[in-house]
Enzyme design. Structure first.
Site, PDB file in Angstrom:
ATOM      1  N   ARG A  29       0.876  -1.145   0.033  1.00 36.09           N
ATOM      2  CA  ARG A  29      -0.160   0.053   0.088  1.00 36.09           C
ATOM      3  C   ARG A  29       0.684   1.194   0.071  1.00 36.09           C
ATOM      4  O   ARG A  29       0.476   2.167   0.692  1.00 36.09           O
ATOM      5  CB  ARG A  29      -0.904   0.139   1.096  1.00 36.09           C
ATOM      6  CG  ARG A  29      -2.084  -0.997   1.207  1.00 36.09           C
ATOM      7  CD  ARG A  29      -3.256  -0.652   0.303  1.00 36.09           C
ATOM      8  NE  ARG A  29      -3.934  -1.732   0.143  1.00 36.09           N
ATOM      9  CZ  ARG A  29      -5.096  -1.800   1.149  1.00 36.09           C
ATOM     10  NH1 ARG A  29      -5.504  -0.653   2.087  1.00 36.09           N
ATOM     11  NH2 ARG A  29      -5.935  -2.709   0.679  1.00 36.09           N
ATOM     12  N   ASP A  79      -6.706  -2.843  -7.214  1.00 32.11           N
ATOM     13  CA  ASP A  79      -7.042  -3.397  -5.982  1.00 32.11           C
ATOM     14  C   ASP A  79      -7.453  -5.046  -6.265  1.00 32.11           C
ATOM     15  O   ASP A  79      -7.671  -5.537  -7.766  1.00 32.11           O
ATOM     16  CB  ASP A  79      -8.478  -2.751  -5.553  1.00 32.11           C
ATOM     17  CG  ASP A  79      -8.882  -3.253  -4.204  1.00 32.11           C
ATOM     18  OD1 ASP A  79      -8.381  -2.675  -3.244  1.00 32.11           O
ATOM     19  OD2 ASP A  79      -9.358  -4.430  -3.885  1.00 32.11           O
ATOM     20  N   TYR A 154     -14.513 -12.160   0.139  1.00 27.77           N
ATOM     21  CA  TYR A 154     -15.373 -11.332  -0.037  1.00 27.77           C
ATOM     22  C   TYR A 154     -16.639 -11.303  -0.951  1.00 27.77           C
ATOM     23  O   TYR A 154     -17.533 -10.737  -0.680  1.00 27.77           O
ATOM     24  CB  TYR A 154     -14.391 -10.187  -0.829  1.00 27.77           C
ATOM     25  CG  TYR A 154     -13.723  -9.321  -0.075  1.00 27.77           C
ATOM     26  CD1 TYR A 154     -13.910  -8.367   0.855  1.00 27.77           C
ATOM     27  CD2 TYR A 154     -12.194  -9.669   0.141  1.00 27.77           C
ATOM     28  CE1 TYR A 154     -12.835  -7.655   1.657  1.00 27.77           C
ATOM     29  CE2 TYR A 154     -11.296  -9.237   0.927  1.00 27.77           C
ATOM     30  CZ  TYR A 154     -11.736  -7.977   1.825  1.00 27.77           C
ATOM     31  OH  TYR A 154     -11.074  -7.472   2.438  1.00 27.77           O
TER      32      TYR A 154
HETATM   33  C1  LIG Z   1      -7.935  -7.433   1.194  1.00 24.82           C
HETATM   34  C2  LIG Z   1      -7.154  -6.330   0.093  1.00 24.82           C
HETATM   35  C3  LIG Z   1      -8.101  -5.493  -0.633  1.00 24.82           C
HETATM   36  N1  LIG Z   1      -6.866  -4.745  -1.597  1.00 24.82           N
HETATM   37  C4  LIG Z   1      -6.018  -5.273  -1.489  1.00 24.82           C
HETATM   38  C5  LIG Z   1      -5.752  -6.321  -0.577  1.00 24.82           C
HETATM   39  C6  LIG Z   1      -4.810  -7.523  -0.243  1.00 24.82           C
HETATM   40  C7  LIG Z   1      -3.751  -6.693   0.615  1.00 24.82           C
HETATM   41  C8  LIG Z   1      -4.476  -6.516   2.082  1.00 24.82           C
HETATM   42  O1  LIG Z   1      -4.771  -7.625   2.781  1.00 24.82           O
HETATM   43  O2  LIG Z   1      -4.492  -5.451   2.485  1.00 24.82           O
HETATM   44  C9  LIG Z   1      -4.668  -5.198  -2.339  1.00 24.82           C
HETATM   45  C10 LIG Z   1      -4.464  -3.550  -2.634  1.00 24.82           C
HETATM   46  N2  LIG Z   1      -5.226  -2.616  -2.494  1.00 24.82           N
HETATM   47  C11 LIG Z   1      -4.590  -1.461  -3.127  1.00 24.82           C
HETATM   48  C12 LIG Z   1      -3.159  -2.228  -3.472  1.00 24.82           C
HETATM   49  C13 LIG Z   1      -2.375  -1.106  -4.289  1.00 24.82           C
HETATM   50  C14 LIG Z   1      -1.046  -1.023  -4.482  1.00 24.82           C
HETATM   51  C15 LIG Z   1      -0.309  -0.781  -3.285  1.00 24.82           C
HETATM   52  O3  LIG Z   1       0.260   0.445  -2.961  1.00 24.82           O
HETATM   53  O4  LIG Z   1       0.217  -1.785  -2.431  1.00 24.82           O
HETATM   54  C16 LIG Z   1      -3.094  -3.465  -3.439  1.00 24.82           C
HETATM   55  C17 LIG Z   1      -1.941  -4.272  -3.566  1.00 24.82           C
HETATM   56  C18 LIG Z   1      -5.169  -0.312  -3.098  1.00 24.82           C
HETATM   57  C19 LIG Z   1      -6.044   0.383  -2.254  1.00 24.82           C
HETATM   58  N3  LIG Z   1      -7.323  -0.449  -1.910  1.00 24.82           N
HETATM   59  C20 LIG Z   1      -8.147   0.227  -1.070  1.00 24.82           C
HETATM   60  C21 LIG Z   1      -7.169   1.613  -0.690  1.00 24.82           C
HETATM   61  C22 LIG Z   1      -7.752   2.935   0.156  1.00 24.82           C
HETATM   62  C23 LIG Z   1      -8.979   3.212  -0.573  1.00 24.82           C
HETATM   63  C24 LIG Z   1      -9.192   4.628  -0.599  1.00 24.82           C
HETATM   64  O5  LIG Z   1      -8.328   5.342  -1.251  1.00 24.82           O
HETATM   65  O6  LIG Z   1     -10.186   5.327  -0.172  1.00 24.82           O
HETATM   66  C25 LIG Z   1      -6.264   1.587  -1.359  1.00 24.82           C
HETATM   67  C26 LIG Z   1      -5.047   2.646  -1.490  1.00 24.82           C
HETATM   68  C27 LIG Z   1      -9.364  -0.129  -0.680  1.00 24.82           C
HETATM   69  C28 LIG Z   1      -9.615  -1.360   0.027  1.00 24.82           C
HETATM   70  N4  LIG Z   1      -9.326  -2.397  -0.789  1.00 24.82           N
HETATM   71  C29 LIG Z   1      -9.738  -3.507  -0.200  1.00 24.82           C
HETATM   72  C30 LIG Z   1     -10.090  -3.185   1.277  1.00 24.82           C
HETATM   73  C31 LIG Z   1     -10.237  -4.033   2.507  1.00 24.82           C
HETATM   74  C32 LIG Z   1     -10.019  -1.751   1.148  1.00 24.82           C
HETATM   75  C33 LIG Z   1     -10.575  -0.784   2.263  1.00 24.82           C
HETATM   76  C34 LIG Z   1      -9.641  -0.537   3.311  1.00 24.82           C
HETATM   77  C35 LIG Z   1      -8.874   0.546   3.603  1.00 24.82           C
HETATM   78  O7  LIG Z   1      -9.593   1.629   3.274  1.00 24.82           O
HETATM   79  O8  LIG Z   1      -7.727   0.590   3.619  1.00 24.82           O
HETATM   80  C36 LIG Z   1      -9.438  -5.100  -0.477  1.00 24.82           C
END
Ligand SMILES: Cc1c2[nH]c(c1CCC(=O)O)Cc1[nH]c(c(CCC(=O)O)c1C)Cc1[nH]c(c(CCC(=O)O)c1C)Cc1[nH]c(c(C)c1CCC(=O)O)C2
Length: 361
Positions: A29, A79, A154
């Site tokens: 992230r 994502d 999910y």
């Molecule tokens: C389970 C999972 C998800 N997404 C992801 C996973 C596996 C990794 C982990 O276990 O964290 C993977 C993911 N999601 C995102 C990336 C981008 C690349 C990186 O910089 O690592 C990656 C590799 C962007 C994101 N994906 C998300 C964000 C935040 C959303 C935003 O900007 O509002 C980002 C930067 C949203 C997201 N996406 C997901 C959730 C649960 C959420 C909400 C939680 C949160 O708000 O942090 C599902």
């Protein structure tokens, strides 16, 4: 497609257990809300999906952390939940909430309806191609997807979950349906990751974020074999003819390192509950290891962050072995960076990893 020559291959070399001058570092992230410039681009795009679905915005935010910190890899901005979305489940992210699906898969009819169409993920493939060009060979680009089990969580729950009640109900009462869902996700994920590799991804990572919530038996029956089948179906060579390392990250999966070594992954990601020295002793340098600083360490003063990073590097030890062969370590957090993480602590972390790891050569 002609590519600029890669200027920093330290990440790829470590993932393949080749000699490196220092330990490479990137952060899960790394393009995210702890960066004000990310929040600014996200505001322009209107929403998380607006950001992810625009190859231009996705390229912009992927490069943002590289401008601030001398990281050794970039990761595609997207994502894991794009795959269920492309199966027709209708993904959305509410403001300040986690992901939501309009539909769930809990019975035969909804499973039959969920059909993957790679054409619906053209925006991701375009983003990979655009980011690879924009990087101009600075560092390698990591593509990624969710593990079948984690995506299934999910899809059955319809959102994040604290107790995994729905998905475990399905798994225990209808293992045939669970297997049918995993089979579909294995096929979809192989297509998706191979398309990312063809578009320019130089490594690929499978996120098994919820593997660690399973019993020993269920992990070995459902989660691990599905990930292993994905890994077996992935291309080993990229669009430029270079080896593409395959990474398997399992949150809460340190107990199963002996089994994960047999999956054929080049590198295993571990969370912070596992001591890296112990992980190395278990895996015997048959794979590289990626991790595993507790993301919350970043809330300590910078000197403490640096001391913790040094402890972790020392725990892995010198990557070169007595017989002259090499183990591999890629420094990372044990899970995604927290949105409130202080930027000066991230800088201090990256600096300490590079500086201290040189002394271990
Ligand atoms: C389970 C999972 C998800 N997404 C992801 C996973 C596996 C990794 C982990 O276990 O964290 C993977 C993911 N999601 C995102 C990336 C981008 C690349 C990186 O910089 O690592 C990656 C590799 C962007 C994101 N994906 C998300 C964000 C935040 C959303 C935003 O900007 O509002 C980002 C930067 C949203 C997201 N996406 C997901 C959730 C649960 C959420 C909400 C939680 C949160 O708000 O942090 C599902």
């Amino acid at each position: 497609m002609a590519y600029a020559p890669l200027q920093n291959d330290v990440f790829l070399r470590a993932a393949l257990r080749q000699p490196t001058p220092y330990t490479p570092v990137w952060l899960m992230r790394q393009a995210g809300r702890y960066l004000p410039e990310y929040k600014a681009t996200r505001a322009k795009a209107g929403s998380f999906m607006g950001l992810a679905q625009s190859p231009d915005y996705a390229t912009e935010v992927t490069l943002q952390p590289l401008e601030r910190f001398p990281l050794d890899a970039a990761i595609l901005f997207s994502d894991i939940l794009t795959v269920p979305d492309a199966m027709g489940l209708g993904l959305s992210f509410g403001e300040g909430e986690g992901p939501r699906f309009a539909k769930t898969v809990r019975d035969e009819a909804s499973l039959a309806e969920a059909q993957f169409d790679l054409n619906r993920l053209r925006y991701v493939i375009d983003a990979v191609a655009s980011i690879r060009q924009a990087l101009r060979g600075r560092v390698p680009l990591i593509g990624f997807g969710g593990s079948p089990w984690t995506l299934a969580c999910y899809m059955v729950e319809g959102r994040g979950s604290d107790d995994y009640r729905q998905v475990k109900t399905l798994m225990y009462s209808r293992p045939d349906l669970m297997q049918g869902l995993l089979d579909k996700l294995v096929d979809a994920t192989i297509q998706y990751l191979n398309a990312q590799i063809d578009a320019g991804a130089q490594a690929v990572m499978l996120f098994d974020s919820w593997g660690g919530v399973l019993s020993h038996d269920a992990y070995l029956r459902f989660a691990l074999p599905a990930s292993q089948r994905v890994l077996a179906g992935l291309k080993r060579t990229g669009a430029d003819g270079q080896r593409v390392p395959h990474i398997l990250f399992t949150k809460g999966g340190g107990l199963w390192l002996p089994e994960q070594v047999e999956t054929g992954a080049d590198m295993l990601g571990v969370d912070w509950t596992m001591d890296l020295g112990r992980a190395r002793a278990i895996t015997q340098d048959r794979v590289a290891l990626q991790g595993n600083l507790d993301p919350m360490t970043l809330f300590a003063p910078p000197e403490v962050v640096q001391a913790e990073a040094i402890k972790l590097l020392d725990s892995f030890g010198r990557p070169k072995r007595a017989d002259g062969s090499w183990g591999g370590h890629v420094f990372n957090l044990g899970h995604g960076i927290n949105q409130h993480a202080p930027i000066e602590c991230v800088s201090a972390l990256v600096e300490a990893v590079h500086r201290h790891s040189k002394t271990l050569r």
